[in-house]
Design an enzyme around this catalytic site. Sequence first.
Site, PDB file in Angstrom:
ATOM      1  N   LYS A   1       2.003  20.234  26.969  1.00  0.00           N
ATOM      2  CA  LYS A   1       2.693  19.043  27.124  1.00  0.00           C
ATOM      3  C   LYS A   1       3.931  18.884  26.159  1.00  0.00           C
ATOM      4  O   LYS A   1       5.003  19.428  26.437  1.00  0.00           O
ATOM      5  CB  LYS A   1       1.557  17.999  27.071  1.00  0.00           C
ATOM      6  CG  LYS A   1       0.839  17.689  28.173  1.00  0.00           C
ATOM      7  CD  LYS A   1      -0.044  16.530  27.945  1.00  0.00           C
ATOM      8  CE  LYS A   1      -1.253  16.241  29.322  1.00  0.00           C
ATOM      9  NZ  LYS A   1      -1.969  17.503  29.477  1.00  0.00           N
TER      10      LYS A   1
ATOM     11  N   THR B   1      -8.149   7.874  38.849  1.00  0.00           N
ATOM     12  CA  THR B   1      -7.336   8.387  37.589  1.00  0.00           C
ATOM     13  C   THR B   1      -7.377   6.894  36.957  1.00  0.00           C
ATOM     14  O   THR B   1      -7.727   6.867  35.539  1.00  0.00           O
ATOM     15  CB  THR B   1      -6.133   8.708  37.913  1.00  0.00           C
ATOM     16  OG1 THR B   1      -6.123  10.150  38.636  1.00  0.00           O
ATOM     17  CG2 THR B   1      -5.553   9.118  36.476  1.00  0.00           C
TER      18      THR B   1
ATOM     19  N   THR C   1     -10.403  35.270  30.808  1.00  0.00           N
ATOM     20  CA  THR C   1      -9.216  36.371  30.343  1.00  0.00           C
ATOM     21  C   THR C   1      -8.389  35.590  29.485  1.00  0.00           C
ATOM     22  O   THR C   1      -7.972  34.517  29.750  1.00  0.00           O
ATOM     23  CB  THR C   1      -8.565  36.701  31.798  1.00  0.00           C
ATOM     24  OG1 THR C   1      -9.437  37.540  32.438  1.00  0.00           O
ATOM     25  CG2 THR C   1      -7.291  37.624  31.308  1.00  0.00           C
TER      26      THR C   1
ATOM     27  N   SER D   1     -19.107   8.368  22.981  1.00  0.00           N
ATOM     28  CA  SER D   1     -18.066   8.812  23.943  1.00  0.00           C
ATOM     29  C   SER D   1     -17.195   7.750  24.134  1.00  0.00           C
ATOM     30  O   SER D   1     -17.813   6.542  24.793  1.00  0.00           O
ATOM     31  CB  SER D   1     -18.253   9.814  25.102  1.00  0.00           C
ATOM     32  OG  SER D   1     -17.067   9.921  25.757  1.00  0.00           O
TER      33      SER D   1
END
Length: 408
Positions: free
Chosen positions: A252, A367, A282, A141
């Site tokens: 986006k 972030t 759902t 990763s």
Amino acid sequence: MSMANAEAVYDRFFQTALDGLKADGSYRHFAELERHAGQFPHAYHHGLGRDITVWCSNDYLGMGQNAAVLEAMHQSLDRSGAGAGGTRNISGTNHEHVALERELAALHGKEAALLFNSGYLSNWATLGTIAARMKGCVVLSDAANHASMIEGIRHSRAEKMIFRHNDVADLEEKLKALPIDAPKIIAFESVYSMDGDIAPIEEICDLADRYNALTYLDEVHAVGLYGHQGGGVAEERGIAHRLSVIEGTLGKGFGVVGGYITGSAALCDFVRSFASGFIFSTALPPMIAAGALASIRHLRQSQSERAAHRQAVSWLRESLDRAGIPHLANPSHIVPVMVGDAAQCRALSDALLRRFGHYIQPINYPTVPRGTERLRITPGPMHKREDIASLVDALAVLWREHRLAEAA
């Protein structure tokens, strides 16, 4: 202890944590905005009671107000109603879902596609399912991968190896250390949303071929914007066929909501059959799928939105350079104006909004790393040249007032 006293104890814990965020400037404030179709990037700010200009939307091309998208959603709503009727496997698979999956597969040149309710869910469910069910799987990763990818890998409980961001040499060293026949997934993004840099996709595919690994490419910040048909960076570079999985979002560049994966028919059916995040969710309302389908079809044949988008980015970068305001150089549409302090970033954002009517949400820890706080600007095709000039003039005033040029 009574229920009321117990809740008070818990609330003190919650409030102490929140106070810590406020103290270091990283507490997130939501702006209550009201978008008006036909007027974006201008929106009504309910807190201020006036219109403002939005500079941090991920509706990169303004497709959320495209006439063909809105008409498709209105027609579907009138035809099929509001909801999907349930999960896809019970009663929620509608014609719009099937048509959209076929269009997504064609967009990326893959055999199949699978819809999810968000890009976050598509990453979490797909990586979590594949890595968990392939015995002995190792996931390699990128260090800058999105939280949804990280959570999916963590949920799988597979072995994880993190390679340095966009560092092909470090990735190869880690691949060399693994048995050639061990199942492997290289998980990475094309456009990274905070720095705006782009992965060396070709070189990573070369390593995947050499070391017998699957490739999982997150194109959420690229679909719609890059490639002749809006298929993302992989399409633009003519290498989509080399990726095992291309994951994207409908929320986006395509301006609606939802996520998806594309890949081989067997892989998509495998995820459909085993991923709890898909099985027990759902389905997206048919009108959402219809809007996304209209958006993708439009952007597969129209170049005007992408051309105007590139022009706006170029204008902004040139204007920031003339004003001496530092921004990260990168090959993408994301323009991070670097501040380097959470409190200062918050103050700049507040002043831009209240004094000048420009809305840019500050980007703080977690972030981005502490010390790299920034204003992340995403100009779009509907930002006029005078809008850009007004924003840069306001930034220049605040840069002088906050003595940021001296700090740099």
